[in-house]
Write an enzyme that holds these catalytic residues in place. Sequence first.
Site, PDB file in Angstrom:
ATOM      1  N   ARG A 168     -14.972  -5.024   3.427  1.00 14.42           N
ATOM      2  CA  ARG A 168     -14.899  -3.652   3.200  1.00 14.42           C
ATOM      3  C   ARG A 168     -15.256  -3.442   1.656  1.00 14.42           C
ATOM      4  NH1 ARG A 168     -10.153  -1.389   0.970  1.00 14.42           N
ATOM      5  NH2 ARG A 168     -10.905   0.602   1.455  1.00 14.42           N
ATOM      6  N   ASN A 174     -14.001  -0.978  -1.995  1.00 15.22           N
ATOM      7  CA  ASN A 174     -13.283  -0.171  -2.725  1.00 15.22           C
ATOM      8  C   ASN A 174     -13.900   0.386  -3.836  1.00 15.22           C
ATOM      9  OD1 ASN A 174     -10.808   1.179  -2.220  1.00 15.22           O
ATOM     10  ND2 ASN A 174      -9.482  -0.391  -3.458  1.00 15.22           N
ATOM     11  N   HIS A 220       0.914  -1.283  -0.004  1.00 18.05           N
ATOM     12  CA  HIS A 220       0.105  -0.119  -0.010  1.00 18.05           C
ATOM     13  C   HIS A 220       0.876   1.200  -0.119  1.00 18.05           C
ATOM     14  CE1 HIS A 220      -2.805  -3.034   1.472  1.00 18.05           C
ATOM     15  NE2 HIS A 220      -3.556  -2.551   0.875  1.00 18.05           N
ATOM     16  N   TYR A 273      -4.880   9.406  -8.239  1.00 21.67           N
ATOM     17  CA  TYR A 273      -4.689   8.018  -8.078  1.00 21.67           C
ATOM     18  C   TYR A 273      -5.568   7.041  -8.680  1.00 21.67           C
ATOM     19  CZ  TYR A 273      -3.774   3.911  -5.288  1.00 21.67           C
ATOM     20  OH  TYR A 273      -3.563   2.465  -5.024  1.00 21.67           O
ATOM     21  N   LYS A 274      -6.906   7.338  -8.510  1.00 25.95           N
ATOM     22  CA  LYS A 274      -7.882   6.454  -9.076  1.00 25.95           C
ATOM     23  C   LYS A 274      -7.809   6.350 -10.562  1.00 25.95           C
ATOM     24  CE  LYS A 274     -10.877   6.063  -5.118  1.00 25.95           C
ATOM     25  NZ  LYS A 274     -10.715   4.864  -4.887  1.00 25.95           N
ATOM     26  N   GLU A 312     -14.994  -2.997  -5.758  1.00 27.22           N
ATOM     27  CA  GLU A 312     -14.533  -4.096  -5.195  1.00 27.22           C
ATOM     28  C   GLU A 312     -15.255  -4.572  -3.735  1.00 27.22           C
ATOM     29  OE1 GLU A 312     -10.391  -3.581  -4.732  1.00 27.22           O
ATOM     30  OE2 GLU A 312     -10.087  -3.804  -6.775  1.00 27.22           O
TER      31      GLU A 312
END
Lengths: 178, 315, 336
Positions: C220, C222, C190, C313-314, C262
């Site tokens: 979780r 994402n 990460h 970043y995405k 995700e």
Amino acid sequence: MTYGVSMAHTTLPQDPGLALDPDAREHLVAAVPAGPAVLRLCEQHARDGHGPLTLLEGDEDDVLTRLADRLARAGVGLRLYVAGAEGFVRRAVRVGLDAGLQRDEILTEVDATAARDVWCSHCKAITRGVTTTIAPCAGCGRRLEVFHHFSRRHAAYMGFQADAEVPGELPEPEVRWA
Amino acid sequence: MGVTIDVRVAAVRDLGPDVRELTLAPLNGTPLPAFSPGSHVVVHVPGERTRKNPYSLACAPWSTDAYRIAVRRLDDGRGGSRAVHEHVREGDVLAIEPPRNLFAPVVGARKHLLVAGGIGITPFVSYAHQLVAAGTPFELHHAPAGGPLADELEPLRPDAVHAHADRTALMAAVEAALDAQPLGTHLSVCGPPAMMEAVCQAAKRHGWPGSRVHLERFVLDTGPMDPFTVRLAKSGRELAVGEDETLLEALEAAGADVPYLCRQGICGECRLDVLDGTPDHRDIYLTADERAAGTAIMPCVSRCAGDGPLVLDLA
Amino acid sequence: MSATAINVPTGNSPEAIARFPFPFDADGYMYSTNVEEAEKPRSNGVGEWGGRVYDVDEHYRFEIAERDRVLAADPARCQVLPHMRLAAWDVVEDATTRLSRDFPEHFSLEVRGDQRFWTNRLLGIEQSYTLLDDDTLPLEPFEWIVRQLQEDVELLDQRGDDLFFDAGILTFGADWSLDFDLGMSFLEIHGPVPRVHEMGVLPRAFQFLQRLPVGPIYRRTNWTMTVGRRLDTCTEVYHEWGPDRANLRYEEIGERLHLRVEVQHFVRLPRSNAVMFPIRTYLASLDEICTVPAWAVRLERVLATLPQDLVDYKGLTRYRDMTVEWLRERNAARAG
């Protein structure tokens, strides 16, 4: 692709610097080229080290082979010290890890060229001695952006096609690791 | 938290003057869970007060028909081991918690050097079975000779198991062994604290980095769960939080609707404001400053320092 | 590493849209340790998602075939380091047990001591095998089972107060590479993610994973976006999907731009003590998102307020503004 990422939290290798570990039973040093860091270490050992110290230097491939041989016969309590060029340091660390050492049993210092090895995400080839932020892949020819993500297993930094989105649209390469 | 497995004490066997082995079989015939080497189970030992005591699983990790534990009687403990020796009989039904592991061996170590003192040999029973099955080299040194479970271990790999008469002989063997292990060996130690400390010091002297030395830490994650009282400021209601429940569980039982997500002390969702009283923080969400201020608490894991009342800003 | 032309997938049926794990609870988005108990159904406003660790849906056969295609072209997308053999069997047991229980119409598992008999009716697989005996399966065990899952699955070996990514499959990743990251520690993987270290999100997640016992499962979500209904967006094939980011036109947004979510689970495996991390990827086009007005409104607000470092970043840099404008137009028309 690289905005907003703190360099403090990347996977970039942390080099503790060569200093004699006073707890070690035995010291094995590999350096290509052998430079100031090794000199300082040997002096320190001569002054107040205990346990034998062995230095491997010279031709890189030869040193790596001899290193693997020595480690195959070594026992827990040994510390490995690696210095010299960036590429050699990472490759030697990998030899150490493959022989069963943990990263905290290996001390490293880059005191020669910082030119690095880059792993191509697309063809998996390793391009050696990269000094610029964009560099051509030795395997497939793609112009790779050198990303701040490092793999001990590959002993290389991650590279991916810099102009994948718009072919030909590239930032100007900068010399960053000389 | 809260899930238990009912087991029947299928056999009781004395392994020595102070050590009793219990064989625990599932009550309803459902196979017990397989586990990883080094795992323990928390046994709810009945008595005046139910004690929740952890015991290493001293059997092969694929033993789904029955578990075996070995309990050493401690007269100065909280009484759980005494209760096992004095009150638990063959045929009794006990509740145990599912296996947890705080002492797993490093998978992929080239070799394991195992050192056990007394009852500390119990976690190495499951280690030994696993390592033999995987063909991984190991060397086990234990004292005293003829101690509990040694007879079971010896035949698994005779040249690897070394019994020593006493601690002096054990330490001499350990000092020699520390100088003779191939790169990649990991050392695991289990026994009385003084003995573990001595082995640790020896390892350091022989150049072993701390990351290669693993000690059995039989510490339950969140610590003792002493009872305390809570006052809900908005309504004035007072609640008792018992030793078998978390603050969050007690609030829920009283009808308070506290949002939560993880119930593990990490996500921050159940945060409550503390108006008075001193929280005993056991979460990993609040910052050091927030903990010091004492005006917030994560009720899923944290408790009160003292009996309370802990005053919360709730109805 | 480039593969032959990918099969063209179909979009989502209304039933699939109703099960879509729409990830936004609020009108803005920031990283958090958004871990919650798993296997609890969660409402998305029109239906529910989240009842299972492994999810089999209408895209199963397509995604299995797509996984086969990717692995044929690049076997390095699935790797198991030698010491993870036992963890591989843990995954086989976990997946076969859950699938046969959760989807009995598609899967059965017979258990007799160490013997197993597995049936996968969707793929026509019947396999008897002995637990922990590699020779009784036609493939390496991890590979054998993940080729029957829509999830990518990653395995972390816990040692030395750290967690190491020592086995996994990644055919449907969002711009990362398993071959490169294999062997790294959790924090190292990460490394390149902005903000999560300083915010404390990552250290908390890390401690949580280390303490995770066998039994309770957590999950979780994402999210990112993908141009084209394309599952394989791993770094290895960036040159295949990268150009789509640059050639997306305004009028194509509804059909080509997808919200990519995700659903990740965290499971402690019993025999190996490894942590398993299945990741299931869902895609919904913006046209599909717009069939739920509340989703379209929320997505517009999330994208409009997303900080630039997260946008970059995405990978949304080239089309974020255009997409906000497209959503604003639709949302305004609906409101007006």
